[in-house]
Design a protein around this motif. Sequence first.
Motif, PDB file in Angstrom:
ATOM      1  N   MET A   1      -4.466   7.509  -5.717  1.00 27.03           N
ATOM      2  CA  MET A   1      -4.713   7.795  -4.389  1.00 27.03           C
ATOM      3  C   MET A   1      -5.305   6.687  -3.706  1.00 27.03           C
ATOM      4  O   MET A   1      -4.885   6.624  -2.296  1.00 27.03           O
ATOM      5  N   GLU A   2      -6.231   5.951  -4.207  1.00 32.78           N
ATOM      6  CA  GLU A   2      -6.896   5.001  -3.204  1.00 32.78           C
ATOM      7  C   GLU A   2      -6.021   3.858  -2.934  1.00 32.78           C
ATOM      8  O   GLU A   2      -6.005   3.414  -2.000  1.00 32.78           O
ATOM      9  N   GLU A   3      -5.081   3.589  -4.034  1.00 32.92           N
ATOM     10  CA  GLU A   3      -4.169   2.480  -3.662  1.00 32.92           C
ATOM     11  C   GLU A   3      -3.423   2.967  -2.623  1.00 32.92           C
ATOM     12  O   GLU A   3      -2.850   1.968  -1.899  1.00 32.92           O
ATOM     13  N   GLU A   4      -2.844   4.211  -2.598  1.00 31.22           N
ATOM     14  CA  GLU A   4      -1.865   4.637  -1.516  1.00 31.22           C
ATOM     15  C   GLU A   4      -2.523   4.653  -0.060  1.00 31.22           C
ATOM     16  O   GLU A   4      -1.995   4.189   0.930  1.00 31.22           O
ATOM     17  N   ASN A   5      -3.789   5.028  -0.171  1.00 37.96           N
ATOM     18  CA  ASN A   5      -4.767   4.774   1.121  1.00 37.96           C
ATOM     19  C   ASN A   5      -4.774   3.457   1.582  1.00 37.96           C
ATOM     20  O   ASN A   5      -4.831   3.215   2.836  1.00 37.96           O
ATOM     21  N   TYR A   8      -1.525   2.263   3.253  1.00 44.21           N
ATOM     22  CA  TYR A   8      -1.490   2.986   4.564  1.00 44.21           C
ATOM     23  C   TYR A   8      -2.140   2.026   5.619  1.00 44.21           C
ATOM     24  O   TYR A   8      -1.577   1.901   6.660  1.00 44.21           O
ATOM     25  N   SER A   9      -3.483   1.874   5.190  1.00 51.52           N
ATOM     26  CA  SER A   9      -4.345   0.927   6.079  1.00 51.52           C
ATOM     27  C   SER A   9      -3.890  -0.262   6.334  1.00 51.52           C
ATOM     28  O   SER A   9      -3.907  -0.557   7.210  1.00 51.52           O
ATOM     29  N   GLN A  10      -3.219  -0.896   5.291  1.00 49.27           N
ATOM     30  CA  GLN A  10      -2.608  -2.258   5.695  1.00 49.27           C
ATOM     31  C   GLN A  10      -1.319  -2.126   6.610  1.00 49.27           C
ATOM     32  O   GLN A  10      -1.275  -3.084   7.402  1.00 49.27           O
ATOM     33  N   ILE A  11      -0.738  -1.049   6.224  1.00 48.07           N
ATOM     34  CA  ILE A  11       0.501  -0.652   7.367  1.00 48.07           C
ATOM     35  C   ILE A  11      -0.052  -0.551   8.917  1.00 48.07           C
ATOM     36  O   ILE A  11       0.556  -1.030   9.621  1.00 48.07           O
ATOM     37  N   LEU A  12      -0.903   0.124   9.000  1.00 43.04           N
ATOM     38  CA  LEU A  12      -1.776   0.247  10.539  1.00 43.04           C
ATOM     39  C   LEU A  12      -2.151  -1.049  10.790  1.00 43.04           C
ATOM     40  O   LEU A  12      -2.119  -1.290  12.082  1.00 43.04           O
ATOM     41  N   GLU A  13      -2.827  -1.817  10.074  1.00 41.12           N
ATOM     42  CA  GLU A  13      -3.354  -3.074  10.412  1.00 41.12           C
ATOM     43  C   GLU A  13      -2.189  -4.021  10.891  1.00 41.12           C
ATOM     44  O   GLU A  13      -2.189  -4.866  11.862  1.00 41.12           O
ATOM     45  N   LYS A  14      -1.233  -4.191   9.969  1.00 46.79           N
ATOM     46  CA  LYS A  14       0.064  -5.094  10.234  1.00 46.79           C
ATOM     47  C   LYS A  14       0.629  -4.387  11.805  1.00 46.79           C
ATOM     48  O   LYS A  14       1.149  -5.338  12.617  1.00 46.79           O
ATOM     49  N   LEU A  15       0.834  -3.167  11.894  1.00 50.67           N
ATOM     50  CA  LEU A  15       1.218  -2.651  13.179  1.00 50.67           C
ATOM     51  C   LEU A  15       0.327  -3.140  14.473  1.00 50.67           C
ATOM     52  O   LEU A  15       0.946  -3.556  15.353  1.00 50.67           O
TER      53      LEU A  15
END
Length: 233
Positions: A1-5, A8-15
């Motif tokens: 779960m921590e890895e998934e979060n 997702y955080s990296q996706i937001l950062e990339k956006l």
Amino acid sequence: MEEENNNYSQILEKLESKASIKQQIYRNTVEVFALAKKVLSKTASRLHQDYSVKDPSVEVFYRETNQFEAELKFSGDMLMLSMHSNVFNFEPGHSIFQTSYVKADPTLSYCGVIYLHNFLADSIKYNRLADEGMLVARILVNKEKRFIVEGEGALGFLYEVFGDDVINEETLTDILERAILLCLSNDLQLPPYAQVKDVTLHQKQSIMAASGYPTGKRLGYQFKSETQQNNNQ
């Protein structure tokens, strides 16, 4: 779960670091392109007023062909102004990454692109799809609306320093007028007779169906990147 979060955080950062910036660059490029079309339209009006009245046989007109393209016809030449809908970065190792301007903020290297192509007016009129045009120059615009121009002649060095100025109507007028001069300065040259003397009937029929012999308006120069590439081969 921590890895998934974390993913997702990296996706937001990339956006945030890329997608939003690219949208800003796109909007900037649209604004610059609109201004360039305005300048090209004004230039057409001036040329028509100052020259076409002296010689009505020399046709000068401006038109927008679609959202991302406009053209200026002057005599037998066509200067085509077009905007790419995507945003680009330079290839790794490009000298742009060594400038203090880009080193301070690497996202400044992302650019929208506006192209200036030269075609023969008859290539467009008769839809001669085999005819060659030539890229006269390209204008690169970043998120701060700073720009550089890649081209030949004066367009190869006048605007080559990234980050110096914000592009404006006066600058675009100079760029477009210099592009027109490049088009006018390069004439068509007949190919050697030996290259065209032999032709099959099928080739001849195809040629006439296409409204004449294939013709190109190559300007007899290479961009700096092409020259460097050839020198390295």
